[in-house]
Design a protein around this motif. Structure first.
Motif, PDB file in Angstrom:
ATOM      1  N   SER A  37      18.470  37.577  30.998  1.00 38.03           N
ATOM      2  CA  SER A  37      17.149  37.992  30.482  1.00 38.03           C
ATOM      3  C   SER A  37      17.249  38.775  29.163  1.00 38.03           C
ATOM      4  N   LEU A  77      15.872  43.079  33.323  1.00 33.95           N
ATOM      5  CA  LEU A  77      14.631  42.628  33.967  1.00 33.95           C
ATOM      6  C   LEU A  77      14.916  41.958  35.318  1.00 33.95           C
ATOM      7  N   GLN A  90       4.160  43.188  35.116  1.00 33.20           N
ATOM      8  CA  GLN A  90       4.353  41.730  35.134  1.00 33.20           C
ATOM      9  C   GLN A  90       3.079  41.019  35.570  1.00 33.20           C
ATOM     10  N   ILE A 109       8.718  44.208  28.441  1.00 28.65           N
ATOM     11  CA  ILE A 109       8.362  44.744  29.762  1.00 28.65           C
ATOM     12  C   ILE A 109       9.238  45.956  30.105  1.00 28.65           C
TER      13      ILE A 109
ATOM     14  N   TRP B  36       5.103  33.107  35.455  1.00 27.66           N
ATOM     15  CA  TRP B  36       6.074  33.914  36.214  1.00 27.66           C
ATOM     16  C   TRP B  36       7.486  33.709  35.718  1.00 27.66           C
ATOM     17  N   LYS B  38       8.491  33.160  32.780  1.00 24.48           N
ATOM     18  CA  LYS B  38       8.720  33.858  31.518  1.00 24.48           C
ATOM     19  C   LYS B  38       8.704  35.371  31.660  1.00 24.48           C
ATOM     20  N   ILE B  39       7.811  35.893  32.494  1.00 26.92           N
ATOM     21  CA  ILE B  39       7.749  37.349  32.540  1.00 26.92           C
ATOM     22  C   ILE B  39       8.668  37.949  33.587  1.00 26.92           C
ATOM     23  N   LYS B  40       9.351  37.099  34.337  1.00 25.75           N
ATOM     24  CA  LYS B  40      10.358  37.628  35.259  1.00 25.75           C
ATOM     25  C   LYS B  40      11.751  37.452  34.688  1.00 25.75           C
ATOM     26  N   GLY B  41      11.837  36.891  33.491  1.00 27.74           N
ATOM     27  CA  GLY B  41      13.153  36.704  32.886  1.00 27.74           C
ATOM     28  C   GLY B  41      13.892  35.502  33.430  1.00 27.74           C
ATOM     29  N   ALA B  43      13.003  32.261  32.847  1.00 26.39           N
ATOM     30  CA  ALA B  43      12.940  31.113  31.940  1.00 26.39           C
ATOM     31  C   ALA B  43      14.260  30.985  31.182  1.00 26.39           C
TER      32      ALA B  43
END
Lengths: 155, 799
Positions: A37, A77, A90, A109, B36, B38-41, B43
């Motif tokens: 990430s 992350l 999130q 984030i 999800w 993308k924002i959870k890392g 991707a």
């Protein structure tokens, strides 16, 4: 070259690793520990896409040496999902389309998590300042700032 | 049994079923289906993929000169370094390649043409070794005179960047002038220019300049290639154009026995494109290196500096405008000369020049028009696609000029624009006719939003407030036969997978494709998966550029969904003896208007078929495919006038307005409010359209307020990093951004949609320049419009 044994906590798990003194933390996380990430964006601390938490504070992992991680607690992350603010952020980021390509999102984030953990009632200026080191080329920042603001207000 | 005979016919009064035209999924701001990840890392981007311990790494040897002959290359020292597997030079790959014109080399062969051009590469077992060894490759150069300016490049004694231009192959709509530095000259001649100027009460002539810009996607380009023992080449690339890349790889490297079926391009998520990851740039190097080290994957990863100097840059332009208008504000003539600094290779950039030339009138009806859009080679890095594709550049001059014309005629600049704004059916610069559009509604909405006509004063006496309103238009620039296709297949539980090769580059393509199919199939997007492409599995898409995939790929997806629906209806008619025309889809079921209690859930039959009375099964997996090509388009026209053909499929139009506060002393600017109205035909997902508006505006303001590529006299880029090339941060946001969606349907668009991605950044530069002029009376005619320029102009009394 002499190898150094480092011990640290990564996303709550103990890690012991031999690294060269010149090894960069970001490269070790990505290349040897499979933690993807944090991204490589500029390799000189300008863009913030490599942001990780070290003892609860955000750092640019492209500017940190792996040996500096010795004895610390590192959260990326991948491991931040259990933190209260991260989860809320999130959810709000999803609702508000606070990302497009997604490349900067992990760093943004984490920066927002650090902000809210320190200051649960930030002003808009505090929010902008907290993420000013995370470059985003897609969103124009407006939905990011709005998501952090709404998360803080519990909307 | 003859099923047809027993089908129950519909009764006359049909009550059940959804009302026509009532949209359930399209037009709704559903959440992104890639959210999800993308924002959870989770991707994955190309550099995140794992290739195991056999992976090799490449480092480049680059030209330190803007123009030089390569006299000799000595790789012997580099080859001896422990860990080096191979050193490759232009001797190993002599093929040229290009998207629209074959003028680019995999590695420079005998000549280097810009600082940073790839001359050789070292492939080694780790990145550090590759870089150390690359520094040991010795290249002997003989420097040549170089040319950096597109106007000087036209002078008789200018050095020639491509002396062999006459031998280069190119698309039929380019007109290079061998023996000069002109790679393409798009001419438009319409009406009677001399008469137009004679009829004018005011003729104003001036020159506007725009420098080069960098895309600055946060993810640098990366590519991994594997040429395996069976002779197939697999490429993992960070790309907007997997199929175009496959084609270029196969064509360029066919001497190695590759055919298209042997080349596979896999594109993961990409961390921003903006045109910079369209076509082929560094990926061809990775493909060549893979061929050079068969059996082992090799990775080429651009660093941030290379991202600036060796991918496409946005073209610079010197724009000379002469415009005539009457006292009442009718534009009578426009003579527009655009000299484009296109760089050392224009295989993609020449089409930017072409697109701008075709549309340089802007969204106005100009009966007497002359455009010369000239693609000029220079010894600077190659230019190519950048969000806006030439329109931002010519609009800076054009929209600045229009406001000056109106002001000098004593007319209101907004009324002036309304008077000349193009209408549906008006003749376009090349002779075809304008599509339905909402430009007038856009102007009206923006005018209201910024309270045009109401002069505002800053609370701070040191500051002045200026307003501006400008218009814009843009068409997708694409070959006339650029096509899209889609596969759609149902799964056991009634969910669906859609395969397309349109790329998710942040804009939300995957979600929008799911919405289009969901609308046809009565499915929520949560039951549809759409992923990034693999050219082996996914059907063809030309490229994800030009703001055309919602339209083109969307049409293909809609057709695929309609085909799947037709198969469902056929099957249900055949087995349940219900007339097809009475069937409809609702809530993931097939229903019947004449039999309200009939509801057959998708999951009961879309894979395993429907059981008939005799216990046999009918049907089988439900699938659909769809293809879309704009069959009315044609790029062939008269080279001297540009008349004939239908090169542009349609235009998206709009308007933007600004309230800008400017410090009279320091020139510092603050955007108090910006509003942008764009006619996207139909917003398939309104929130995603608003995202394009807000993000695009920021990228546009970046080019006018902050960014600027600076070169040394020797052609070296001086600010190839984010410390010296400053892109906006969250601190630079406008105070208020108002996105406005206008919907005048595009007749051939899916649910009326047309593109919107690029349009949101193109009006920014003239907005700022005109608002500064409104606030302080000074006119800045060169981008960027920095506070220093404004302060100096004020100090010098507007000179």
């Amino acid at each position: 070259m002499k190898m150094h044994r480092i011990n640290f906590s990564l996303n709550g798990e103990k890690v012991a690793l031999d690294v060269e003194p010149s090894d960069v933390l970001l490269d070790v996380l990505r290349g040897r520990l499979g933690i993807k990430s944090p991204k490589v964006g500029c390799d000189r601390g300008d863009c913030g896409t490599c942001t990780v938490l070290l003892n609860g504070k955000t750092i640019r992992s492209c500017l940190a040496l792996a040996v500096e991680a010795d004895g610390t607690e590192i959260v990326t992350l991948e491991g931040a999902g259990s933190r209260k603010w991260t989860q809320k952020l999130q959810k709000k980021f999803h609702e508000k389309n606070s990302f497009q390509c997604g490349f900067c999102a992990p760093g943004v984030i984490l920066s927002a998590t650090e902000l809210l953990e320190k200051n649960a009632k930030p002003t808009t200026h505090d929010i902008k300042e907290a993420i000013a080191g995370n470059l985003c080329r897609c969103t124009g920042y407006e939905p990011i700032v709005a998501a952090i603001e709404e998360t803080a207000k519990g909307k | 049994m003859d099923l047809q005979k027993t089908i129950s016919k519909p009764k006359k009064s049909v009550k059940a079923g959804p009302a026509d035209g009532e949209l359930k999924v399209v037009g709704k701001s559903v959440l992104r289906i890639d959210g999800w990840e993308k924002i959870k890392g989770a991707a994955k981007y190309t550099d995140d993929l794992e290739f195991g311990p056999a992976l090799l790494y490449a480092a480049l040897v680059e030209s330190p000169h803007a123009h030089a002959k390569i006299k000799a290359i000595d790789t012997s020292k580099a080859e001896k370094v422990h860990g080096v597997v191979k050193v490759v030079t232009g001797r190993n790959f002599t093929q040229k390649f290009g998207l629209y014109m074959n003028d680019r080399y995999v590695f420079a062969t005998d000549t280097v043409r810009f600082v940073g051009e790839q001359v050789a590469a070292v492939v080694a077992t780790d990145p550090k070794t590759a870089m150390r060894a690359a520094a040991l490759v010795k290249v002997e150069y003989a420097e040549l005179p170089a040319v950096m300016d597109p106007v000087k490049a036209l002078e008789k004694d200018s050095p020639l960047v491509h002396p062999d231009l006459k031998d280069y192959t190119h698309v039929p709509w380019f007109f290079p002038k061998p023996g000069t530095n002109i790679a393409h000259w798009r001419k438009i001649r319409k009406g009677d220019l001399a008469k137009g100027f004679k009829d004018a009460d005011l003729v104003l002539e001036d020159t506007y300049t725009v420098p080069r810009y960098a895309h600055c996607a946060i993810e640098p380009h990366s590519a991994v290639g594997l040429y395996d023992a069976s002779g197939r080449l697999t490429m993992w690339t960070s790309s907007q154009s997997p199929f175009t890349q496959r084609h270029v790889f196969a064509e360029t490297l066919k001497a190695f026995g590759l055919s298209h079926k042997d080349v596979r391009v896999i594109s993961t998520y990409i961390g921003g494109g903006f045109g910079g990851k369209a076509g082929v740039t560094m990926e061809i190097i990775a493909a060549a290196l893979a061929i050079a080290v068969p059996g082992r994957p090799v990775k080429l990863l651009w660093n941030r500096a290379q991202e600036f100097y060796n991918t496409y840059q946005r073209l610079g332009v010197t724009a000379k405008i002469k415009m005539g208008a009457t006292k009442t504000g009718k534009i009578t003539a426009l003579d527009f000369k655009l000299h484009w600094d296109s760089g050392a290779y224009v295989e993609y950039g020449a089409n930017v020049v072409n697109a701008a030339g075709l549309s340089a009138s802007g969204p106005y009806k100009v009966d007497n028009l002359s455009v010369d859009s000239m693609c000029t080679y220079t010894n600077l890095p190659p230019c190519g696609a950048y969000r806006g594709f030439g329109y931002s550049e010519f609009l800076f001059g054009l929209e600045s000029h229009i406001t000056r014309m109106a002001v000098q005629l004593g007319l209101d600049p907004v009324e002036f624009r309304k008077k000349n704004a193009i209408k549906e059916g008006d003749t376009l610069p090349y002779g075809a006719h304008m599509n339905p559009n909402g430009i007038r509604e856009a102007i009206g909405r923006v005018e209201k939003e910024i309270k045009w006509g109401v002069k505002e004063k800053s609370k701070d006496p040191k500051k002045a407030i200026g307003k501006a309103l400008v218009c814009f238009w843009k068409s997708p620039a694409m070959p006339p036969n650029a096509s899209s296709s889609a596969f759609l297949k149902f799964n056991e539980d009634g969910s669906v997978n859609i395969l397309v090769s349109g790329m998710e580059i942040g804009q939300g393509l995957l979600t929008v494709m799911a919405q289009i199919a969901g609308e046809v199939l009565a499915l929520p997007v949560t039951k549809i998966r759409v992923e990034t492409p693999d050219t082996d599995r996914n059907p063809y898409e030309w490229q994800t550029v030009g703001s055309h995939v919602t339209w083109g790929c969307g049409n293909a997806v809609k057709r695929a969904a309609l085909e799947a629906r037709e198969r469902i209806f056929d099957l249900v008619q055949r087995v349940h003896c219900l007339d097809k025309s009475t069937l409809y889809l609702q809530d993931e079921c097939v229903k019947c208007r004449t039999k309200p209690d009939f509801a057959l859930p998708f999951k009961d039959f879309v894979i395993n078929g429907i059981q008939a009375e005799d216990h046999t099964f009918k049907g089988g997996p439900i699938m659909g495919s769809g293809v879309f090509m704009p069959e009315f388009a044609s790029a062939i026209s008269d080279p001297e006038t540009g008349q004939g053909g239908h090169p542009n499929v349609h235009y998206t139009t709009g308007s933007a307005g600004i309230i800008l506060e400017v410090d009279r002393e320091s020139g510092k600017m603050k955007i108090k409010k910006v509003a942008l109205a764009v006619d996207c035909g139909k917003a398939i997902n309104p929130d995603l359209v608003r995202g394009q508006i807000v993000g695009g505006l920021m990228q546009g303001f970046a080019t006018v307020l902050y960014e600027d590529m600076r070169y040394s006299e020797k052609g070296k880029l001086l600010n190839a990093n984010f410390s010296d090339y400053k892109i906006p941060t969250a601190m630079d946001m406008p105070d208020v951004v108002v996105p406005i969606i206008i919907e005048v349907a595009q007749p051939d668009g899916p649910y009326g949609a047309r593109g919107v991605g690029e349009h949101t950044m193109i009006p920014c530069a003239p907005l700022i320049a005109n608002a500064v002029a409104d606030a302080l009376g000074v006119r800045i005619k060169s981008m960027p419009v920095t506070k220093e320029k404004v302060a100096l102009a004020v100090k010098n009394g507007g000179k």
